[in-house]
Scaffold this active site. Sequence first.
Site, PDB file in Angstrom:
ATOM      1  N   LYS A 295       0.826  -1.219   0.000  1.00 26.96           N
ATOM      2  CA  LYS A 295       0.000   0.000   0.000  1.00 26.96           C
ATOM      3  C   LYS A 295       0.857   1.264   0.000  1.00 26.96           C
ATOM      4  CE  LYS A 295      -4.382  -1.878   1.369  1.00 26.96           C
ATOM      5  NZ  LYS A 295      -5.378  -2.061   2.408  1.00 26.96           N
ATOM      6  N   ARG A 330      -3.385 -10.149   5.039  1.00 22.66           N
ATOM      7  CA  ARG A 330      -3.831 -10.257   3.634  1.00 22.66           C
ATOM      8  C   ARG A 330      -2.726  -9.692   2.759  1.00 22.66           C
ATOM      9  NH1 ARG A 330      -6.416  -7.056  -0.124  1.00 22.66           N
ATOM     10  NH2 ARG A 330      -7.979  -8.101  -1.400  1.00 22.66           N
TER      11      ARG A 330
HETATM   12  C1  9MG Z   1     -10.016  -5.743  -0.570  1.00 22.37           C
HETATM   13  N1  9MG Z   1      -9.067  -5.103   0.309  1.00 22.37           N
HETATM   14  C2  9MG Z   1      -8.131  -4.175  -0.032  1.00 22.37           C
HETATM   15  N2  9MG Z   1      -7.455  -3.792   1.056  1.00 22.37           N
HETATM   16  C3  9MG Z   1      -7.970  -4.492   2.103  1.00 22.37           C
HETATM   17  C4  9MG Z   1      -7.708  -4.536   3.481  1.00 22.37           C
HETATM   18  O1  9MG Z   1      -6.794  -3.759   4.029  1.00 22.37           O
HETATM   19  N3  9MG Z   1      -8.412  -5.372   4.245  1.00 22.37           N
HETATM   20  C5  9MG Z   1      -9.375  -6.162   3.715  1.00 22.37           C
HETATM   21  N4  9MG Z   1     -10.065  -6.967   4.545  1.00 22.37           N
HETATM   22  N5  9MG Z   1      -9.685  -6.153   2.411  1.00 22.37           N
HETATM   23  C6  9MG Z   1      -8.996  -5.329   1.625  1.00 22.37           C
END
Ligand code: 9MG
Length: 356
Positions: A295, A330
Amino acid sequence: MRTLLRPTGFVDSPFGHDGKVARLAGGLNWFAAVELIRIDGHERVSTELVPVADLEDRFDDDMAAHWRALTSTRAPLQLGERTIRLDQPQVMGIVNATPDSFSDGGQFADAIAAAEAGAAMAAEGAAIIDVGGESTRPGASLVWEGDEIERVAPVIRQLAASGTAVSVDTRKADVMTAALEAGARMVNDVSALTYDGRSAATIAAAGVPVILMHHQGPPETMQQDPRYDDVLVEVYLWLEERIGAAEEAGIAREKILIDPGFGFGKKLRHNLELMNGLAMFHSLGCPLVIGTSRKSTIGALSGEAPADRRLGGSIAFALKAVEQGVQVVRVHDVFETVQALRVWRGLRDQALTPRP
Ligand code: 9MG
């Protein structure tokens, strides 16, 4: 007035601490102190550091309930046939079946390639593969439901057929239904069931786990000057409210995971404060998910490195998260993250093994 509990003073192991430390959410981390954050409505009134050993004398009923939530074991997740333990961190691999995804745009242009990428992530150690067909990066525009289903359903079908535990990343009830029919066994809703009034009932009826993620504003505008007086307290109370709403709609609490929504309507300083305060969210009693992978905050802290050169920062954030007991990270780079977490796990196991 209420008091929120933020664990701090993490220690290597409980040995030699003689009952003066507590275990975080039944996981691999132990802490020796708690910041008591007193709030009036959404406003922080005071912060006080209290050793775990002195806490009990301070408890009212609300604090005692939060303490139990903070220190109790999280039940494993059941995704169809797959049982996913949450007493140790797990990796969720990202498969974006979108042409405009910010970090792998166009790479998974067709369903077979996307499903193969997901299967490779599962083989590398991802416990869950999160398949999405609508980008939610800042400024992204809405995708029509029919298109979103066309993107995700074949990928999910192929992955599920190979025995992979699949979640669907969507805000829309009809996409959830189609994804569940195709074999998804979990929903990741970045709107926390606020986008589509039918989502909560859809998930409740299916009985699948759901991730409720915090955001401020829709993806189209969320990075246009987001504001908070106290980001940690405000995100905490917002998630608490969303858990309540989900339960009211018939979703069992054991099926709810929460996510503070790194980068979703947050400036650099908000993201960093949330990362430093993650452990507090355990007192909501739900497993924690975090998505920091590639990010822009990493770019902002590293000379504007482009998205495909943010692996080091992504791993640094993943480790910061698991040090605070986060159960699911994730990520795009599954192999490298799994390796980092295995090394971290080796260190924790050594520290938690009693000397002979
Ligand atoms: C789909 N998506 C993109 N960024 C995310 C994040 O930080 N958390 C979750 N749960 N989904 C995300």
